[in-house]
Write a protein that holds these residues in place. Structure first.
Motif, mmCIF file in Angstrom:
data_model
loop_
_atom_site.group_PDB
_atom_site.id
_atom_site.type_symbol
_atom_site.label_atom_id
_atom_site.label_comp_id
_atom_site.label_asym_id
_atom_site.label_seq_id
_atom_site.Cartn_x
_atom_site.Cartn_y
_atom_site.Cartn_z
ATOM 1 N N ILE A 8 0.771 -1.139 -0.038
ATOM 2 C CA ILE A 8 -0.026 0.013 0.009
ATOM 3 C C ILE A 8 1.035 1.246 -0.037
ATOM 4 O O ILE A 8 1.801 1.358 0.602
ATOM 5 C CB ILE A 8 -0.876 -0.028 1.182
ATOM 6 N N GLY A 9 0.474 2.289 -0.637
ATOM 7 C CA GLY A 9 1.331 3.576 -0.384
ATOM 8 C C GLY A 9 2.166 3.585 -1.728
ATOM 9 O O GLY A 9 3.165 4.420 -1.424
ATOM 10 N N VAL A 10 2.132 2.976 -2.896
ATOM 11 C CA VAL A 10 2.970 2.900 -3.683
ATOM 12 C C VAL A 10 3.534 4.606 -4.166
ATOM 13 O O VAL A 10 4.580 4.909 -4.410
ATOM 14 C CB VAL A 10 2.634 2.362 -4.973
ATOM 15 N N GLU A 44 -5.029 -0.508 -12.005
ATOM 16 C CA GLU A 44 -4.992 0.768 -11.277
ATOM 17 C C GLU A 44 -3.580 1.488 -11.062
ATOM 18 O O GLU A 44 -3.492 2.620 -10.925
ATOM 19 C CB GLU A 44 -5.086 0.246 -9.669
ATOM 20 N N PHE A 51 -1.573 9.583 -14.339
ATOM 21 C CA PHE A 51 -1.761 10.905 -13.595
ATOM 22 C C PHE A 51 -0.359 11.528 -13.647
ATOM 23 O O PHE A 51 -0.219 12.641 -13.593
ATOM 24 C CB PHE A 51 -2.470 10.862 -12.080
ATOM 25 N N TRP A 107 -7.667 8.623 5.721
ATOM 26 C CA TRP A 107 -8.042 7.582 4.864
ATOM 27 C C TRP A 107 -9.520 7.257 4.522
ATOM 28 O O TRP A 107 -10.390 7.216 5.424
ATOM 29 C CB TRP A 107 -7.189 6.242 5.062
ATOM 30 N N SER A 109 -11.699 4.768 1.142
ATOM 31 C CA SER A 109 -11.513 4.081 0.150
ATOM 32 C C SER A 109 -11.522 4.816 -1.229
ATOM 33 O O SER A 109 -12.221 5.968 -1.487
ATOM 34 C CB SER A 109 -12.562 2.708 0.008
ATOM 35 N N ASN A 110 -11.271 4.277 -2.326
ATOM 36 C CA ASN A 110 -11.260 4.962 -3.582
ATOM 37 C C ASN A 110 -12.883 5.082 -4.126
ATOM 38 O O ASN A 110 -13.049 6.381 -4.636
ATOM 39 C CB ASN A 110 -10.904 3.880 -4.823
ATOM 40 N N ALA A 117 -16.316 13.593 -3.697
ATOM 41 C CA ALA A 117 -15.738 14.661 -4.773
ATOM 42 C C ALA A 117 -17.224 15.014 -5.792
ATOM 43 O O ALA A 117 -17.335 16.092 -5.784
ATOM 44 C CB ALA A 117 -14.821 13.962 -5.556
ATOM 45 N N LEU A 139 -5.253 13.473 3.530
ATOM 46 C CA LEU A 139 -5.084 11.873 3.443
ATOM 47 C C LEU A 139 -3.543 11.669 3.756
ATOM 48 O O LEU A 139 -2.516 12.485 3.651
ATOM 49 C CB LEU A 139 -5.087 11.972 1.827
ATOM 50 N N ASP A 141 -2.114 9.038 2.593
ATOM 51 C CA ASP A 141 -1.518 8.546 1.157
ATOM 52 C C ASP A 141 -1.583 9.772 -0.005
ATOM 53 O O ASP A 141 -1.617 9.512 -1.005
ATOM 54 C CB ASP A 141 -2.173 7.449 0.665
ATOM 55 N N ASN A 147 -4.137 12.897 -6.680
ATOM 56 C CA ASN A 147 -5.275 13.628 -6.025
ATOM 57 C C ASN A 147 -5.756 14.631 -6.989
ATOM 58 O O ASN A 147 -6.906 14.576 -7.270
ATOM 59 C CB ASN A 147 -4.545 14.266 -4.559
ATOM 60 N N ASN A 150 -7.301 13.024 -10.192
ATOM 61 C CA ASN A 150 -8.627 12.485 -9.734
ATOM 62 C C ASN A 150 -9.750 13.207 -9.579
ATOM 63 O O ASN A 150 -10.897 13.318 -10.334
ATOM 64 C CB ASN A 150 -8.593 11.464 -8.709
ATOM 65 N N TRP A 151 -9.421 14.636 -9.100
ATOM 66 C CA TRP A 151 -10.382 15.771 -8.754
ATOM 67 C C TRP A 151 -10.866 16.423 -10.082
ATOM 68 O O TRP A 151 -12.174 16.458 -10.231
ATOM 69 C CB TRP A 151 -9.685 16.639 -7.778
ATOM 70 N N LEU A 154 -13.201 14.057 -11.956
ATOM 71 C CA LEU A 154 -14.642 13.951 -11.698
ATOM 72 C C LEU A 154 -15.125 15.338 -11.757
ATOM 73 O O LEU A 154 -16.761 15.447 -11.857
ATOM 74 C CB LEU A 154 -14.543 13.910 -10.066
HETATM 75 C C1 LIG Z 1 -10.764 12.308 -5.594
HETATM 76 C C2 LIG Z 1 -9.906 11.547 -5.619
HETATM 77 C C3 LIG Z 1 -8.564 11.907 -4.953
HETATM 78 C C4 LIG Z 1 -7.478 10.823 -4.840
HETATM 79 N N1 LIG Z 1 -6.353 11.158 -4.010
HETATM 80 C C5 LIG Z 1 -5.366 10.265 -3.789
HETATM 81 C C6 LIG Z 1 -4.234 10.626 -3.473
HETATM 82 O O1 LIG Z 1 -3.993 11.766 -2.733
HETATM 83 N N2 LIG Z 1 -3.023 9.617 -3.325
HETATM 84 C C7 LIG Z 1 -3.170 8.407 -3.975
HETATM 85 O O2 LIG Z 1 -2.237 7.506 -3.743
HETATM 86 N N3 LIG Z 1 -4.440 8.248 -4.314
HETATM 87 C C8 LIG Z 1 -5.404 8.966 -4.542
HETATM 88 N N4 LIG Z 1 -6.312 8.559 -5.298
HETATM 89 C C9 LIG Z 1 -6.614 7.200 -5.923
HETATM 90 C C10 LIG Z 1 -7.060 6.143 -4.963
HETATM 91 O O3 LIG Z 1 -8.232 6.334 -4.259
HETATM 92 C C11 LIG Z 1 -6.026 5.455 -4.176
HETATM 93 O O4 LIG Z 1 -4.751 5.234 -4.787
HETATM 94 C C12 LIG Z 1 -6.417 4.291 -3.391
HETATM 95 O O5 LIG Z 1 -7.776 4.303 -2.543
HETATM 96 C C13 LIG Z 1 -5.333 3.375 -2.851
HETATM 97 O O6 LIG Z 1 -5.830 2.329 -2.462
HETATM 98 P P1 LIG Z 1 -5.350 0.935 -2.616
HETATM 99 O O7 LIG Z 1 -3.693 1.023 -2.417
HETATM 100 O O8 LIG Z 1 -5.877 -0.127 -1.970
HETATM 101 O O9 LIG Z 1 -5.501 0.938 -4.245
HETATM 102 P P2 LIG Z 1 -5.816 -0.672 -5.055
HETATM 103 O O10 LIG Z 1 -7.126 -0.512 -5.614
HETATM 104 O O11 LIG Z 1 -5.200 -1.602 -4.497
HETATM 105 O O12 LIG Z 1 -4.631 0.053 -6.309
HETATM 106 C C14 LIG Z 1 -3.372 -0.255 -6.196
HETATM 107 C C15 LIG Z 1 -2.494 1.252 -6.414
HETATM 108 O O13 LIG Z 1 -2.838 1.630 -7.603
HETATM 109 C C16 LIG Z 1 -2.986 3.012 -7.565
HETATM 110 N N5 LIG Z 1 -4.488 3.711 -7.776
HETATM 111 C C17 LIG Z 1 -5.485 2.980 -7.510
HETATM 112 N N6 LIG Z 1 -6.587 3.583 -8.005
HETATM 113 C C18 LIG Z 1 -6.032 4.846 -8.478
HETATM 114 C C19 LIG Z 1 -6.717 6.002 -8.966
HETATM 115 N N7 LIG Z 1 -7.954 6.280 -9.125
HETATM 116 N N8 LIG Z 1 -5.722 7.091 -9.460
HETATM 117 C C20 LIG Z 1 -4.372 7.006 -9.265
HETATM 118 N N9 LIG Z 1 -3.833 6.013 -8.735
HETATM 119 C C21 LIG Z 1 -4.461 4.732 -8.342
HETATM 120 C C22 LIG Z 1 -2.368 3.247 -6.224
HETATM 121 O O14 LIG Z 1 -0.946 3.592 -6.078
HETATM 122 C C23 LIG Z 1 -2.853 2.138 -5.434
HETATM 123 O O15 LIG Z 1 -1.955 1.820 -4.288
HETATM 124 C C24 LIG Z 1 -7.575 9.622 -5.232
HETATM 125 C C25 LIG Z 1 -8.839 9.078 -6.079
HETATM 126 C C26 LIG Z 1 -9.802 10.126 -6.044
HETATM 127 C C27 LIG Z 1 -11.084 9.636 -6.506
#
Ligand SMILES: Cc1cc2nc3c(=O)[nH]c(=O)nc-3n(C[C@H](O)[C@H](O)[C@H](O)COP(=O)(O)OP(=O)(O)OC[C@H]3O[C@@H](n4cnc5c(N)ncnc54)[C@H](O)[C@@H]3O)c2cc1C
Length: 194
Positions: A8-10, A44, A51, A107, A109-110, A117, A139, A141, A147, A150-151, A154
């Motif tokens: 987590i937190g790549v 993902e 981004f 924190w 979830s996605n 948002a 956040l 992460d 961030n 994604n904003w 949306l």
């Molecule tokens: C409005 C909004 C703001 C966000 N802000 C951040 C932020 O500040 N930092 C951040 O790391 N992620 C952000 N995300 C993306 C995403 O929500 C998180 O990366 C995700 O929740 C991390 O959980 P996970 O490690 O279980 O993801 P998993 O679903 O297991 O995905 C694996 C990895 O893929 C990448 N990833 C997954 N979804 C996205 C996505 N939509 N966009 C970009 N990378 C993604 C992340 O590095 C993540 O750790 C945002 C999404 C939205 C909709």
């Protein structure tokens, strides 16, 4: 399912290379199994990379109200609406629960990120950059590219051919919190949670 990948937190602090994670994922798929989870993790990671490169390419335009699409959204800043969103006291219980979780844990979830948002932008009519800035503050992460990218997406000012993303919040709540346990957990007590 059953795939577990403890990385987590790549995105957030650069201690782990995304290429390395992708290579390990490939090795796992070849040597152990390939499943739905391995597919989605790779997918993902592609979003994350997308981004990162967009930010590199667009620079300051990534943070502008009109975004990289150069399209002015029909939103502005309403202090009252923004505060209601931030504090979790909107008309949408699923949003309120997520905003309280964000405030108390750093924190969400996605799915929750997308819903809160969408609510701020499309239901409350608030400028997306205030939401992005609040996420930046909260956040654990937080990652600049993920961030703001994604904003923008949306808000309909990013690189999305389908235009803005507005979620039906009641439908989403019924789908992702059918028994209401998420909302009940975070809205159970007004103060304090811990
Ligand atoms: C409005 C909004 C703001 C966000 N802000 C951040 C932020 O500040 N930092 C951040 O790391 N992620 C952000 N995300 C993306 C995403 O929500 C998180 O990366 C995700 O929740 C991390 O959980 P996970 O490690 O279980 O993801 P998993 O679903 O297991 O995905 C694996 C990895 O893929 C990448 N990833 C997954 N979804 C996205 C996505 N939509 N966009 C970009 N990378 C993604 C992340 O590095 C993540 O750790 C945002 C999404 C939205 C909709």
């Amino acid at each position: 399912m059953g795939f577990f990948f403890p990385f987590i937190g790549v995105a957030s602090n650069g201690c782990l290379s995304v290429r390395w994670v992708a290579a390990e994922l490939g090795r796992y798929e070849r040597n152990v199994e390939q499943n739905e989870s391995t597919y989605w993790l790779y997918f993902e990671l592609l979003w994350r990379e997308y981004f990162q490169w967009m930010l590199y390419h667009y620079g300051a335009r990534f943070f502008r109200f009109k975004g990289i699409a150069n399209k002015r959204p029909l939103t502005t800043f309403y202090a009252e609406a923004f505060m209601a969103w931030r504090e979790g006291s909107t008309d949408f219980p699923i949003v309120n629960a997520a905003m309280r979780q964000l405030k108390h844990t750093g924190w969400i979830s996605n799915r929750s990120r997308q819903l809160v948002a969408s609510c701020l932008i499309h239901e409350l009519g608030v400028d997306w950059r205030y939401g992005a800035a609040y996420f930046e503050q909260q956040l654990i992460d937080f990652d600049v590219a993920a961030n703001y990218g994604n904003w923008q997406y949306l808000a309909g000012v990013g690189a999305d051919p389908r235009g803005s993303r507005r979620f039906n919040l009641d439908k989403q709540a019924a789908q992702y919190d059918p028994d209401g346990s998420f909302v009940a957990k975070w809205l159970a007590n007004e103060e304090p949670l811990f």
